[in-house]
Design an enzyme around this catalytic site. Structure first.
Site, PDB file in Angstrom:
ATOM      1  N   SER A 128      11.485 -19.842 -22.921  1.00 55.10           N
ATOM      2  CA  SER A 128      12.637 -19.324 -22.194  1.00 55.10           C
ATOM      3  C   SER A 128      12.253 -19.325 -20.721  1.00 55.10           C
ATOM      4  O   SER A 128      11.178 -18.833 -20.356  1.00 55.10           O
ATOM      5  CB  SER A 128      13.001 -17.917 -22.672  1.00 55.10           C
ATOM      6  OG  SER A 128      14.305 -17.601 -22.222  1.00 55.10           O
ATOM      7  N   GLU A 129      13.122 -19.884 -19.878  1.00 54.51           N
ATOM      8  CA  GLU A 129      12.701 -20.204 -18.516  1.00 54.51           C
ATOM      9  C   GLU A 129      12.442 -18.975 -17.643  1.00 54.51           C
ATOM     10  O   GLU A 129      11.911 -19.106 -16.552  1.00 54.51           O
ATOM     11  CB  GLU A 129      13.705 -21.151 -17.851  1.00 54.51           C
ATOM     12  CG  GLU A 129      15.098 -20.598 -17.628  1.00 54.51           C
ATOM     13  CD  GLU A 129      16.048 -20.914 -18.789  1.00 54.51           C
ATOM     14  OE1 GLU A 129      15.553 -21.143 -19.914  1.00 54.51           O
ATOM     15  OE2 GLU A 129      17.274 -20.911 -18.567  1.00 54.51           O
ATOM     16  N   ASN A 130      12.810 -17.789 -18.107  1.00 55.98           N
ATOM     17  CA  ASN A 130      12.463 -16.596 -17.332  1.00 55.98           C
ATOM     18  C   ASN A 130      11.006 -16.185 -17.530  1.00 55.98           C
ATOM     19  O   ASN A 130      10.559 -15.231 -16.911  1.00 55.98           O
ATOM     20  CB  ASN A 130      13.396 -15.432 -17.681  1.00 55.98           C
ATOM     21  CG  ASN A 130      13.347 -15.068 -19.141  1.00 55.98           C
ATOM     22  OD1 ASN A 130      13.386 -15.936 -20.003  1.00 55.98           O
ATOM     23  ND2 ASN A 130      13.260 -13.795 -19.428  1.00 55.98           N
ATOM     24  N   SER A 163       6.980 -21.556 -15.055  1.00 55.73           N
ATOM     25  CA  SER A 163       7.938 -21.892 -16.097  1.00 55.73           C
ATOM     26  C   SER A 163       8.630 -23.219 -15.797  1.00 55.73           C
ATOM     27  O   SER A 163       8.767 -24.086 -16.670  1.00 55.73           O
ATOM     28  CB  SER A 163       8.979 -20.774 -16.199  1.00 55.73           C
ATOM     29  OG  SER A 163       9.882 -21.040 -17.225  1.00 55.73           O
ATOM     30  N   ASN A 209      13.286 -25.738 -25.290  1.00 55.46           N
ATOM     31  CA  ASN A 209      14.053 -24.773 -24.502  1.00 55.46           C
ATOM     32  C   ASN A 209      15.491 -24.759 -24.998  1.00 55.46           C
ATOM     33  O   ASN A 209      16.150 -25.801 -25.039  1.00 55.46           O
ATOM     34  CB  ASN A 209      14.011 -25.150 -23.012  1.00 55.46           C
ATOM     35  CG  ASN A 209      14.774 -24.155 -22.141  1.00 55.46           C
ATOM     36  OD1 ASN A 209      15.991 -24.039 -22.224  1.00 55.46           O
ATOM     37  ND2 ASN A 209      14.052 -23.424 -21.320  1.00 55.46           N
TER      38      ASN A 209
END
Lengths: 219, 232
Positions: free
Chosen positions: A46-48, A88, A23
């Site tokens: 990607s944390e979205n 996520s 990340n």
């Protein structure tokens, strides 16, 4: 010569290992994706809600439904997957992501990090940073050694509100690679090409541990 | 079961001053544009909005902020909105900033009947103040409580008349958990089809979590950070 932002990213990319999920935070960390060493395969999260993030789209092919956590338009690699925000962060908290690279305003010699708030001035929020630093085993901070006023960002104690405690393992700055050692202290691992130990010492407010000859980075 | 309502006006019926509303989306990606426009038109005030972000000055939740319809925001990142920052620093707007993963999980928990959970996120920081701390596997965690809302408003790519939803790309983000956590969940979709047309294997959120669904229109889908490379 001190490193520029791209060179900091290039040095961090040397820490990548085959098969890792990674990340990357906003800013310098994002640039790490441009320097993946030959012969290894990593996947960016990607944390979205995407695993297998690819490069920015070709002009004209951007898709409003496909962005990264910095809200930039991106593409998806073959083998990518999309998921919701709870899933996520399950990947992140559940330690399925092997490396997190993020920026910071301050790092302390015991591994505390501050990067989300300047009281009374800047209130943007922590986004996913608190979840990331509290959960990841392997956290590298990418940042300049000093702030815009020339003050050290590697401190005995952070002065700004914390994002996480005792979590940073390694810091790569424009001057040096440093490891945070147990019991506290920044152990100097490598110098930027042409930067002396004295320069690094002078730019570091926290305890700097120097053992033997410190090699120059090879980029 | 038919969940279809005719339009956004009917979908938003019952939303009153002072209510708590969840709104899906990450940045401007996957936000319920039609319903936000309707809330602006209704002029509903004193809202508590739970949303990862607060839009930009002239789009998304920024439109509600401009008209001072929001009393309190519960978000994780609000850095794209100058009016938000101004209202927060001047004390006009109450703000609860919480870690993004905790926000997602608190919504999920709210919809899943889990009243609270322990997470390591935020331990040792100011967001842990006043929260119970407990050690698990030698590591400190803080107690976070579930979130629910009077209304949850989500945006999906495709939906059917039974309320089943499919999302596209990273526009999924907070929409599924918020759909679960709303007492009444409104789904606006780009393409509404009869029940039976969507493959049940591909459904991301089952219709049980959706009370009202409507065909949205005129999606602007604004891009916040258009970032491209040139063809090499």
């Amino acid at each position: 010569m001190a490193l520029d932002k791209n060179q900091i990213a290039q040095r961090i990319a040397q820490e990548l290992r085959d098969g890792w999920y990674v990340n990357l935070g906003i800013g310098i960390p994002t640039l790490v994706a441009n320097f993946i060493p030959k012969g290894i395969e990593v996947e960016f999260q990607s944390e979205n809600g995407i695993l297998g993030m690819g490069p920015f789209p070709i002009d004209g092919e951007e898709d409003a439904d496909l962005i990264n956590a910095g809200k930039q338009t991106i593409t998806a690699m073959d083998g990518a997957a999309y998921f919701d925000s709870a899933t996520s962060f399950a990947m992140i908290r559940g330690q399925h992501v092997q490396l997190t690279v993020l920026g910071a305003m301050e790092v302390s010699e015991n591994g505390d990090i501050a990067n989300w708030k300047i009281p009374g001035k800047m209130v943007k929020g922590m986004g996913g940073a608190m979840d990331l630093v509290a959960s990841a085993d392997n956290i590298i901070v990418a940042m300049m050694h000093a702030n815009k006023r020339g003050e050290s960002k590697l401190l005995k104690n952070c002065s700004l509100p914390l994002t996480g405690v005792g979590c940073v393992k390694k810091v790569v700055t424009n001057l040096a690679v440093l490891e945070i050692v147990e019991g506290g202290g920044f152990k100097l691992i490598e110098r930027a090409p042409g930067v002396s130990v004295e320069e690094i010492q002078n730019a570091t407010e926290g305890t700097l541990i120097i053992e033997g000859d410190i090699p120059e980075m090879v980029l | 079961m038919n969940k279809v309502v005719d339009n956004v006006e009917v979908a938003c019926e019952g939303i009153e001053n002072g209510m708590t509303i969840m709104l899906g989306g990450f940045g401007l990606c996957g936000i319920p544009e039609n319903s936000i426009a309707q809330l602006v038109k209704l002029g509903t005030t004193d809202l508590t909005c739970i949303s990862n972000n607060a839009g930009v000055d002239d789009f998304g939740l920024g439109l509600l902020l401009q008209k001072h319809q929001i009393k309190k925001m519960i978000s994780s990142y609000v850095g794209e909105n100058d009016e938000f920052e101004r209202q927060m620093l001047s004390g006009e707007l109450e703000v609860d900033l919480i870690p993004q993963g905790s926000l997602a999980e608190r919504c999920r928990a709210g919809g899943a009947g889990i009243p609270a959970f322990f997470t390591p996120a935020g331990y040792g920081t100011e967001i842990a103040e006043g929260k119970e701390v407990r050690e698990f596997n030698g590591k400190p965690h803080i107690l976070e409580s579930a979130l629910t809302a009077d209304y949850a408003i989500v945006k999906a790519w495709k939906g059917d008349t039974a309320g089943n939803l499919i999302f596209k790309g990273t526009a999924r983000n907070f929409n599924p958990m918020m759909a679960m956590a709303g007492k009444i969940t409104i789904a606006e979709v780009e393409e509404l089809v009869p029940a039976g047309e969507l493959d049940p294997n591909q459904i991301h959120i089952a219709g049980i979590f959706v009370q009202r669904i409507f065909q949205g229109k005129d999606y602007e889908k604004r891009i916040e950070q258009r970032t491209v490379r040139q063809k090499s």
